[in-house]
Design a protein around this motif. Structure first.
Motif, mmCIF file in Angstrom:
data_model
loop_
_atom_site.group_PDB
_atom_site.id
_atom_site.type_symbol
_atom_site.label_atom_id
_atom_site.label_comp_id
_atom_site.label_asym_id
_atom_site.label_seq_id
_atom_site.Cartn_x
_atom_site.Cartn_y
_atom_site.Cartn_z
ATOM 1 N N GLU A 1 -4.431 10.494 1.854
ATOM 2 C CA GLU A 1 -4.979 11.634 1.109
ATOM 3 C C GLU A 1 -6.357 11.304 0.535
ATOM 4 O OE1 GLU A 1 -1.962 12.498 -1.753
ATOM 5 O OE2 GLU A 1 -0.519 13.208 -0.238
ATOM 6 N N VAL A 2 -6.508 10.091 0.008
ATOM 7 C CA VAL A 2 -7.805 9.681 -0.543
ATOM 8 C C VAL A 2 -8.869 9.629 0.546
ATOM 9 C CG1 VAL A 2 -9.051 7.721 -1.578
ATOM 10 C CG2 VAL A 2 -6.847 8.425 -2.516
ATOM 11 N N ALA A 3 -8.476 9.190 1.735
ATOM 12 C CA ALA A 3 -9.436 9.053 2.841
ATOM 13 C C ALA A 3 -10.019 10.390 3.268
ATOM 14 C CB ALA A 3 -8.759 8.377 4.028
ATOM 15 N N GLU A 4 -9.295 11.490 2.994
ATOM 16 C CA GLU A 4 -9.766 12.819 3.400
ATOM 17 C C GLU A 4 -10.783 13.412 2.418
ATOM 18 O OE1 GLU A 4 -6.319 15.211 3.879
ATOM 19 O OE2 GLU A 4 -5.587 14.115 5.643
ATOM 20 N N GLU B 1 -15.536 12.528 -4.720
ATOM 21 C CA GLU B 1 -14.153 12.766 -5.137
ATOM 22 C C GLU B 1 -13.319 11.500 -4.974
ATOM 23 O OE1 GLU B 1 -12.931 17.315 -4.203
ATOM 24 O OE2 GLU B 1 -13.464 16.111 -2.442
ATOM 25 N N ARG B 2 -13.558 10.780 -3.893
ATOM 26 C CA ARG B 2 -12.810 9.558 -3.617
ATOM 27 C C ARG B 2 -13.009 8.540 -4.737
ATOM 28 N NH1 ARG B 2 -14.278 7.079 1.998
ATOM 29 N NH2 ARG B 2 -13.672 9.207 2.550
ATOM 30 N N LEU B 3 -14.273 8.344 -5.143
ATOM 31 C CA LEU B 3 -14.565 7.377 -6.204
ATOM 32 C C LEU B 3 -13.904 7.785 -7.511
ATOM 33 C CD1 LEU B 3 -18.336 6.623 -5.460
ATOM 34 C CD2 LEU B 3 -16.374 5.101 -5.076
ATOM 35 N N GLY B 4 -13.886 9.111 -7.782
ATOM 36 C CA GLY B 4 -13.260 9.604 -9.008
ATOM 37 C C GLY B 4 -11.766 9.345 -9.034
ATOM 38 N N ILE B 5 -11.091 9.618 -7.922
ATOM 39 C CA ILE B 5 -9.646 9.389 -7.829
ATOM 40 C C ILE B 5 -9.327 7.908 -7.948
ATOM 41 C CG2 ILE B 5 -7.671 9.472 -6.264
ATOM 42 C CD1 ILE B 5 -8.253 12.157 -7.463
ATOM 43 N N LEU B 6 -10.107 7.087 -7.273
ATOM 44 C CA LEU B 6 -9.868 5.645 -7.336
ATOM 45 C C LEU B 6 -10.028 5.121 -8.755
ATOM 46 C CD1 LEU B 6 -11.682 4.470 -4.068
ATOM 47 C CD2 LEU B 6 -9.218 4.521 -4.479
ATOM 48 N N LEU C 1 0.853 -1.183 0.000
ATOM 49 C CA LEU C 1 0.000 0.000 0.000
ATOM 50 C C LEU C 1 0.888 1.233 0.000
ATOM 51 C CD1 LEU C 1 -2.869 -0.473 2.651
ATOM 52 C CD2 LEU C 1 -3.073 -0.597 0.175
ATOM 53 N N CYS C 2 0.422 2.272 -0.645
ATOM 54 C CA CYS C 2 1.064 3.577 -0.492
ATOM 55 C C CYS C 2 0.294 4.315 0.595
ATOM 56 C CB CYS C 2 1.055 4.362 -1.809
ATOM 57 S SG CYS C 2 1.779 6.018 -1.629
ATOM 58 N N ASN C 3 0.831 4.320 1.803
ATOM 59 C CA ASN C 3 0.102 4.880 2.938
ATOM 60 C C ASN C 3 -0.242 6.346 2.750
ATOM 61 O OD1 ASN C 3 0.504 2.365 3.967
ATOM 62 N ND2 ASN C 3 1.743 2.994 5.712
ATOM 63 N N GLN C 4 0.688 7.100 2.112
ATOM 64 C CA GLN C 4 0.445 8.529 1.933
ATOM 65 C C GLN C 4 -0.746 8.768 1.006
ATOM 66 O OE1 GLN C 4 1.983 11.007 3.628
ATOM 67 N NE2 GLN C 4 0.408 12.299 2.704
ATOM 68 N N PRO D 1 -10.655 1.682 -1.966
ATOM 69 C CA PRO D 1 -9.358 1.983 -1.358
ATOM 70 C C PRO D 1 -8.636 0.696 -0.961
ATOM 71 C CG PRO D 1 -11.116 3.304 -0.359
ATOM 72 C CD PRO D 1 -11.781 2.282 -1.231
ATOM 73 N N GLY D 2 -7.314 0.734 -1.043
ATOM 74 C CA GLY D 2 -6.532 -0.413 -0.616
ATOM 75 C C GLY D 2 -6.748 -0.727 0.852
#
Length: 362
Positions: free
Chosen positions: A242-245, A250-255, A235-238, A263-264
């Motif tokens: 950022e996605v969790a915020e 927006e989260r679905l779009g980024i994923l 996983l890329c924790n960073q 999310p992982g």
């Protein structure tokens, strides 16, 4: 049942960043050792799409998912078992957990200090595992001392336990973790009572860079983990933090841009759930849909006891529908009409996804 997973690792490997992502807690995560002194705790819902599909049929007033508690434990360093870096205090926090997520740095970044000055995931892992073994050896030594008086008097059970501890001690002195001991499977309950840290199930979380597609550090960790029979989850924790915020849209779009359906972190939560050998059953009515957690192999009466001790004491029967039959027949009434509602007794072994109504009398 209450589930606790400890997040451990060296300082500055991304433990608090991971915890932030899991819980959106916004805790301190800075570039120096021992930022976390007291453990941070967060309750995280176990992702389960079945809850949404069931809720579309019964339209409950509330939905209560199963949960896991994650505990962000401060970084361990060489000498932790002797108190280095407040090690004894940190080790005690690990003992109270049921499973371990071991975060290991598998990325290069000159701006982030490494406590040993170089990036070597296997060496990092071995430092932490050695400290855990040393802590367990101390526990075993104390347990042996307690047994010696009874053993000398001829107490057969004390003699047997003392012999078991000597075997475990000898293996740990050779660097064998308790969960990998040839001796542990037949003495599982006794070793758990000792709260041995290396007996706990573990997953290695490889904290990787966002764009490193040829990660030799990760490959080295995976080769090491194969020998220990431990799952590695990159996983890329960073990025996860950022996605969790972001808000849901927006989260679905980024994923989607990243080629991911979720999310992982969802995988980590589910893997934590799985490595504890757990399953989920559901209770439903118009007011509440709830997921409950029990050990695989639990009986209907034990599952009832998870809801309330009175349910187990006065257990009469469990009216049960499999998740698949509930969805296919559009709920309890449809399942009943189709002959898919079963009446099970106290010894019935609950299956993952069962939807159960308990009948009891006290």
């Amino acid at each position: 049942m209450s589930l606790k997973c400890g997040i451990i690792g060296l300082p500055n490997v991304g433990k608090s960043t991971l915890f932030n992502a899991l819980t959106s807690a916004g805790i301190e995560a800075q570039n120096f050792p021992f930022t976390t002194i007291e453990p941070n705790r967060g309750i995280v819902a176990v992702p389960d799409e079945r809850l949404e599909l069931i809720s579309k049929i019964i339209s409950p007033n509330s939905i209560i998912p199963a949960t896991t508690e994650f505990i962000d434990i401060a970084g361990l360093v060489k000498g932790a078992n002797e108190g280095e870096g407040l090690g004894n205090q940190f080790l005690s926090h690990i003992r109270e957990t049921q499973a371990i997520v071991h975060v290991i740095r598998c990325f290069k970044n000159d701006d982030i200090t490494h406590v040993h000055g170089q990036i070597n995931p296997v060496a990092d892992l071995e430092v932490v595992e050695t400290e855990l073994i040393l802590a367990d050896l101390e526990t075993v030594s104390k347990a042996k001392l307690k047994l010696e008086r009874s053993a000398k008097s001829g107490d057969k059970e004390a003699l047997a336990q003392h012999s078991r501890l000597e075997t475990i001690e000898e293996e740990m002195n050779r660097g064998i973790l308790c969960r990998n001991s040839s001796f542990s499977s037949e003495n599982n309950a006794y070793l758990k009572d000792l709260q041995l840290i290396t007996m706990k199930p573990c997953i290695f979380l490889a904290n990787v860079a966002e764009t490193d597609n040829n990660n030799n550090l990760l490959k080295r960790l995976e080769d090491y983990a194969e020998n220990e029979e431990v799952k590695v989850l990159p996983l890329c924790n960073q990025i996860e933090s950022e996605v969790a915020e972001l808000d849901q849209e927006e989260r679905l779009g980024i994923l989607k841009e990243m080629g991911m359906n979720e999310p992982g972190l969802n995988r980590l939560i589910r893997e934590s759930y799985e490595m504890l050998n757990l399953l989920t059953f559901f209770t439903t009515d118009a007011k509440k849909l709830r997921a409950w957690t029990i050990k695989k192999g639990s009986t209907a009466s034990q599952a009832a006891g998870e809801i309330h001790s009175d349910f187990e004491k006065g257990f009469i029967k469990a009216e049960t529908i499999s998740y698949e039959d509930f969805i296919k027949n559009r709920g309890e009434n449809g399942a009943r009409s189709a002959g898919k509602l079963r009446t099970e007794g106290s010894d019935y072994k609950v299956k993952d996804g069962d939807i159960i109504h308990f009948v009891f009398n006290v």
